[in-house]
Design an enzyme around this catalytic site. Structure first.
Site, PDB file in Angstrom:
ATOM      1  N   LYS A   1       0.738  -1.292  -0.102  1.00 44.94           N
ATOM      2  CA  LYS A   1       0.024   0.045   0.154  1.00 44.94           C
ATOM      3  C   LYS A   1       0.981   1.244  -0.121  1.00 44.94           C
ATOM      4  O   LYS A   1       1.860   1.415   0.823  1.00 44.94           O
ATOM      5  CB  LYS A   1      -0.993   0.270   1.189  1.00 44.94           C
ATOM      6  CG  LYS A   1      -1.939   1.266   1.198  1.00 44.94           C
ATOM      7  CD  LYS A   1      -3.053   0.765   0.354  1.00 44.94           C
ATOM      8  CE  LYS A   1      -3.998   1.779   0.027  1.00 44.94           C
ATOM      9  NZ  LYS A   1      -3.601   2.686  -0.948  1.00 44.94           N
TER      10      LYS A   1
ATOM     11  N   LYS B   1       4.813   3.621   8.750  1.00 44.59           N
ATOM     12  CA  LYS B   1       3.545   4.370   8.737  1.00 44.59           C
ATOM     13  C   LYS B   1       2.152   3.328   8.669  1.00 44.59           C
ATOM     14  O   LYS B   1       1.593   3.663   9.522  1.00 44.59           O
ATOM     15  CB  LYS B   1       3.559   5.547   7.653  1.00 44.59           C
ATOM     16  CG  LYS B   1       2.286   6.293   7.540  1.00 44.59           C
ATOM     17  CD  LYS B   1       2.377   6.966   6.173  1.00 44.59           C
ATOM     18  CE  LYS B   1       3.432   7.918   6.217  1.00 44.59           C
ATOM     19  NZ  LYS B   1       3.105   8.992   4.955  1.00 44.59           N
TER      20      LYS B   1
ATOM     21  N   ASP C   1      -0.614  10.789  -4.801  1.00 46.99           N
ATOM     22  CA  ASP C   1       0.335  11.191  -4.247  1.00 46.99           C
ATOM     23  C   ASP C   1       0.630  12.733  -5.042  1.00 46.99           C
ATOM     24  O   ASP C   1      -0.389  13.228  -5.928  1.00 46.99           O
ATOM     25  CB  ASP C   1       1.607  10.419  -4.252  1.00 46.99           C
ATOM     26  CG  ASP C   1       2.822  10.892  -3.351  1.00 46.99           C
ATOM     27  OD1 ASP C   1       2.616  10.489  -2.067  1.00 46.99           O
ATOM     28  OD2 ASP C   1       3.824  11.498  -3.834  1.00 46.99           O
TER      29      ASP C   1
ATOM     30  N   LYS D   1       5.598   1.994  -2.695  1.00 50.65           N
ATOM     31  CA  LYS D   1       5.520   3.318  -3.415  1.00 50.65           C
ATOM     32  C   LYS D   1       5.861   3.217  -4.877  1.00 50.65           C
ATOM     33  O   LYS D   1       6.540   2.325  -5.170  1.00 50.65           O
ATOM     34  CB  LYS D   1       6.343   4.393  -2.621  1.00 50.65           C
ATOM     35  CG  LYS D   1       5.954   5.905  -2.887  1.00 50.65           C
ATOM     36  CD  LYS D   1       4.811   6.001  -1.961  1.00 50.65           C
ATOM     37  CE  LYS D   1       4.397   7.539  -1.991  1.00 50.65           C
ATOM     38  NZ  LYS D   1       3.550   8.024  -0.952  1.00 50.65           N
TER      39      LYS D   1
END
Length: 456
Positions: free
Chosen positions: A75, A99, A151, A111
């Site tokens: 994720k 996180k 993002d 990412k």
């Protein structure tokens, strides 16, 4: 292994290593887990060829860094920006592991993105790029494998185009992307979540800073409290709106061209923030929002432009607060710094804040992004849950769940930070939230890795 050409990743790795050092000193067996967790499980790099409105083909570099799937499907967001490279995506993916662990939702860390620049492109050009990008990315993602999100450069429009392309390529409707429109699988409060979550985390910090007199001193309900915010994108906008709603004063916003500073007693208004949001959709420069009471400072960040402030919220991009800027914030009387951006402060800036905290004299309490800005990915996790159940919670339900998650994240980081950063003779000193966030996130992931046989 960290390569010399990966400075951002090396910075993130070193920050974690320094923070968890007291934990590893007590539990040296976890050193093997640290060696393993810093290596991505899978790294995908691919070519993206798309056609502009004149029929000319362009080639870009696409990436997906699938870092760790111990706690759940990979994720993490997709960044579209010319600066995108493996170092930046590895740092972001590495941070995302811990996180996501702090949220308590079953999500791994990843990412991705591309060095494509959406600025100045037509809707059709962006659509054609998203289709080309998804032709390759679709091979590597899935609702139970890897669930990307937005993002920098990837907003609702881009998520919509990518989701449509995935659905056609795979002939299936699944919750493979988060940040979708609320009428077709998205969650209410997802656009607001990172900015709102940042403020909810700060609201948990404040009572510990002002024991016995929460209404005085630093408080979002105090109209004398001055809040500096950098950035003007999604996170900054909703953080600013929540600050204004609670009653404090927003004194700054910024973009890559400069900073807009409030020089009157009013600060930014909700109308100002709405104008900024409309301007950003048109890819305009923030100086067009300047008015009487709002001064434009070209090519400057906000941290050195005010003589007095109480709270600083970096919400733009990585390494946006330097050592000198951190010292300027201390001199301006700032008491709380919480990151809305990922790795918003340089290590030297963090050292300035942590030294101030340990001194106990007018301390600055610093919250790292992996704790304070995890509200966005938390609501992405809630979107995944809603998609799996084929239902949609109300805005109030999601907001209440977000508040609960941020409260639990703070409690975890505060408790673990107290255990490892406070010792005999440090009574009255605030704990290190950096240490708390990194140790708590790392231990949760490492324990699960060991139980799954990844180290022993």
């Amino acid at each position: 292994m960290v390569l010399p050409s990966e400075p951002e990743f090396e910075q993130a790795r070193n920050e974690l290593a320094m923070s968890i050092a007291p934990f590893l000193a007590k539990h040296p067996e976890y050193e093997r887990a640290f060696d393993i967790v810093q290596v991505p499980e899978r790294l995908v790099q691919f070519r993206v060829v798309w056609e502009d409105d004149h029929g000319k083909p362009h080639v870009q570099r696409g990436y997906r860094v699938q870092f760790n799937s111990t706690l759940g499907p990979y994720k993490g967001g997709l960044r579209l920006h010319p600066s995108v490279n493996l170092s930046i995506l590895k740092f972001l993916g590495f941070e995302q592991i811990f996180k996501n662990a702090l949220t308590g939702i079953n999500m791994g860390g990843a990412k991705g993105g591309c060095d494509f620049d959406p600025k100045g492109k037509s809707d059709n050009e962006i659509r054609r790029f998203c289709n080309a990008f998804m032709q390759e990315l679709s091979r590597h993602i899935g609702a139970d494998t890897d669930v990307p999100a937005g993002d920098i450069g990837t907003g609702g429009r881009e998520i919509g185009y990518m989701f449509g392309a995935y659905k056609k390529l795979r002939n299936e409707w699944v919750g493979v992307l988060t940040g979708k429109g609320p009428s077709w699988g998205g969650s209410y409060t997802r656009p607001e979540a990172t900015g709102y979550g940042l403020i909810y985390y700060c609201l948990e910090m404040i009572p510990h800073m002002n024991p016995g007199h929460v209404s005085g001193g630093v408080s979002f309900s105090n109209p004398e409290t001055k809040v500096l915010i950098s950035g003007s994108g999604n996170v900054a906008q909703y953080a600013a709106l929540k600050v204004i709603e609670l009653g404090a004063r927003v004194m700054s916003m910024s973009d890559s061209k400069g900073s807009l500073i409030a020089c009157d007693e009013t600060g930014f208004t909700k109308e100002d923030i709405h104008k900024i949001a409309a301007l950003k959709l048109k890819q305009g420069v923030l100086n067009k929002v300047a008015r009487e009471g709002l001064e434009w400072h070209a090519h400057k960040r906000p941290w050195t432009l005010v003589s007095q402030a109480d709270i600083a919220l970096p919400c733009a991009t990585q390494n946006e607060v330097s050592e000198e800027e951190a010292k300027a914030l201390v001199a301006a009387g700032v008491k709380l710094v919480a990151e809305g951006s990922n790795m918003g402060c340089t290590q030297e800036a963090i050292d300035v804040f942590e030294t101030s905290r340990r001194s106990g004299q007018n301390p600055v309490w610093y919250a790292p992004g992996k704790a304070s800005n995890c509200g966005g990915v938390a609501v992405s996790g809630l979107e995944m849950a809603q998609n799996s159940a084929r239902l949609q919670w109300t805005m109030e339900e999601v907001d209440n769940k977000l508040k609960g998650i941020m409260q639990r994240v703070f409690e975890t980081t505060y408790t673990v930070g107290s255990e490892y950063s406070l010792h005999k003779g440090t009574e009255g000193i605030l704990p290190s939230l950096v240490m708390g966030a990194n140790i708590a996130g790392f231990k949760k992931v490492a324990d699960a890795m060991r139980e799954q046989g990844d180290w022993w």
